[in-house]
Design a protein around this motif. Structure first.
Motif, PDB file in Angstrom:
ATOM      1  N   MET A 244      91.144  28.560  75.934  1.00  0.00           N
ATOM      2  CA  MET A 244      92.488  28.656  75.374  1.00  0.00           C
ATOM      3  C   MET A 244      93.459  29.209  76.429  1.00  0.00           C
ATOM      4  SD  MET A 244      94.570  28.311  72.747  1.00  0.00           S
ATOM      5  CE  MET A 244      93.486  28.091  71.344  1.00  0.00           C
ATOM      6  N   ILE A 245      94.634  28.598  76.493  1.00  0.00           N
ATOM      7  CA  ILE A 245      95.677  29.027  77.425  1.00  0.00           C
ATOM      8  C   ILE A 245      96.794  29.670  76.622  1.00  0.00           C
ATOM      9  CG2 ILE A 245      97.341  28.277  79.180  1.00  0.00           C
ATOM     10  CD1 ILE A 245      95.489  25.726  79.456  1.00  0.00           C
ATOM     11  N   LEU A 246      97.133  30.896  76.939  1.00  0.00           N
ATOM     12  CA  LEU A 246      98.237  31.593  76.288  1.00  0.00           C
ATOM     13  C   LEU A 246      99.472  31.489  77.169  1.00  0.00           C
ATOM     14  CD1 LEU A 246      99.040  33.509  73.874  1.00  0.00           C
ATOM     15  CD2 LEU A 246      98.690  35.390  75.503  1.00  0.00           C
ATOM     16  N   VAL A 247     100.577  31.027  76.588  1.00  0.00           N
ATOM     17  CA  VAL A 247     101.830  30.883  77.335  1.00  0.00           C
ATOM     18  C   VAL A 247     102.866  31.817  76.737  1.00  0.00           C
ATOM     19  CG1 VAL A 247     103.681  29.322  78.039  1.00  0.00           C
ATOM     20  CG2 VAL A 247     101.331  28.469  77.880  1.00  0.00           C
ATOM     21  N   THR A 248     103.356  32.757  77.528  1.00  0.00           N
ATOM     22  CA  THR A 248     104.467  33.602  77.074  1.00  0.00           C
ATOM     23  C   THR A 248     105.782  32.937  77.494  1.00  0.00           C
ATOM     24  OG1 THR A 248     104.720  34.955  79.077  1.00  0.00           O
ATOM     25  CG2 THR A 248     103.015  35.627  77.491  1.00  0.00           C
ATOM     26  N   GLY A 249     106.859  33.322  76.819  1.00  0.00           N
ATOM     27  CA  GLY A 249     108.136  32.673  77.112  1.00  0.00           C
ATOM     28  C   GLY A 249     108.124  31.210  76.712  1.00  0.00           C
ATOM     29  N   ALA A 250     107.348  30.873  75.684  1.00  0.00           N
ATOM     30  CA  ALA A 250     107.109  29.478  75.320  1.00  0.00           C
ATOM     31  C   ALA A 250     108.330  28.786  74.743  1.00  0.00           C
ATOM     32  CB  ALA A 250     105.950  29.386  74.329  1.00  0.00           C
ATOM     33  N   THR A 251     109.345  29.546  74.340  1.00  0.00           N
ATOM     34  CA  THR A 251     110.570  28.911  73.844  1.00  0.00           C
ATOM     35  C   THR A 251     111.652  28.853  74.918  1.00  0.00           C
ATOM     36  OG1 THR A 251     111.371  31.032  72.973  1.00  0.00           O
ATOM     37  CG2 THR A 251     110.111  29.628  71.468  1.00  0.00           C
TER      38      THR A 251
END
Length: 318
Positions: free
Chosen positions: A1-8
């Motif tokens: 699983m890849i977690l992306v912050t700042g996704a918006t």
């Protein structure tokens, strides 16, 4: 699983869309429950980049974190102590997340930094490289440098791999701030006194930045590296305006005013930094990135500008 912050955000959303298109497992960090993400993308609701944030749930089952969230650089920052605010979010908040990521067993942390860590300008015939001694000049650049330093220390203590990417100005569909303003001026046919500028500046299309981030998620050689990124073709301000005008179908109306006069005028009105960005050079050397990862920017400058123009037209027609 890849977690992306700042996704918006501008870069984060483009990255999530690419990873989803590649059918990779993605969890997007969002601050609003009503945000729509591509099909198959999980969401994790967060309260922001604070040292009080508990990332346990968001990090469950995550092998890689791409950290694109940040307090971004803004002109005319109104904060009483800008450096303290940047440090609170970009340094303390980043290291708090990274510490919890390492404790949760995350194997790689990809950090979207900034070329401002290198500095604000390059001299004629010289370029920034990934191995330069950092020389940030503003609060944002300092905070990114300090976050990089903290991440490297954390990596040495925990074994979590850290990849640092320093982009210059990023443009593409949905871009805001000065680049959006430039497109608006060109679209309206406003004459601009920028027809005699012979500087050289590196830019990066969001598609190229996202392609590099995606490569750095899995490429073994990216581990614990600092990498620069650009489109691989540098433009003067005059050339950028001309080619952006062609992409918009609105030929740039440029007046050849000497850069020295532009600098004087900007200083008189208290905006010398704007003249520096318009007239000064900022070139980055991506040879290390290309050689180490066998990577080349997949999108040309003109294709990147065309996509930015299409995005601008869509927004202005709404």
């Amino acid at each position: 699983m890849i977690l992306v912050t700042g996704a918006t955000g501008f870069v984060g959303r483009a990255l999530v869309e690419k990873l989803a298109l590649d059918r990779l497992p993605v969890r997007a960090c969002v601050r609003r429950s009503a945000v729509t993400m591509p099909a198959g993308v999980e969401t994790a609701h967060i309260e922001g980049l604070s040292t009080e944030m508990d990332w346990t749930t968001a990090l469950e089952g995550v092998s890689t974190v791409v950290h694109a969230a940040a307090r971004v650089h803004v002109m005319d920052d109104k904060a009483a102590d800008p450096l303290a605010e940047f440090r609170r979010v970009n340094v303390a908040g980043t290291l708090h997340l990274a510490s919890q990521a390492a404790a949760a067993g995350v194997s790689r942390f990809v950090f979207v930094s900034s070329i401002k860590v290198n500095g604000e300008a390059t001299e004629s015939g010289r370029t920034f490289s990934a191995d330069d001694i950092p020389a940030p000049l503003d609060a944002y650049g300092i905070s990114k440098m300090e976050a990089e330093q903290g991440l490297r220390e954390l990596s040495s203590l925990t074994g979590m791999e850290v990849v640092i990417i320093r982009p210059p100005l990023v443009y593409g569909p949905g871009v805001k701030a000065n680049f959006q303003a430039m497109m608006s001026w060109l679209n309206r046919g406003i004459p601009l006194p920028l027809g005699a500028i012979h500087n050289a500046r590196s830019l990066v299309a969001v598609d190229n930045l996202v392609a590099l981030i995606a490569t750095c998620i899995t490429h073994p050689a990216a581990a614990n590296q600092t990498l620069l990124v650009s489109d691989g073709e540098d433009l003067s301000t005059t050339q950028l305006l001309q080619r952006m005008g062609r992409a918009l179908g609105r030929p740039a109306r440029l007046i050849p005013v000497p850069p020295s006069l532009l600098r004087i005028g900007a200083t008189v009105v208290g905006k010398p930094a704007i003249a520096q960005r318009l007239c000064g050079s900022l070139q980055v050397d991506i040879a290390k990135t290309k050689a180490l990862l066998a990577w080349t920017p997949p999108v040309s400058v003109d294709e990147g500008l065309r996509k930015a123009a299409e995005g601008f037209r869509r927004e202005t027609s709404i």
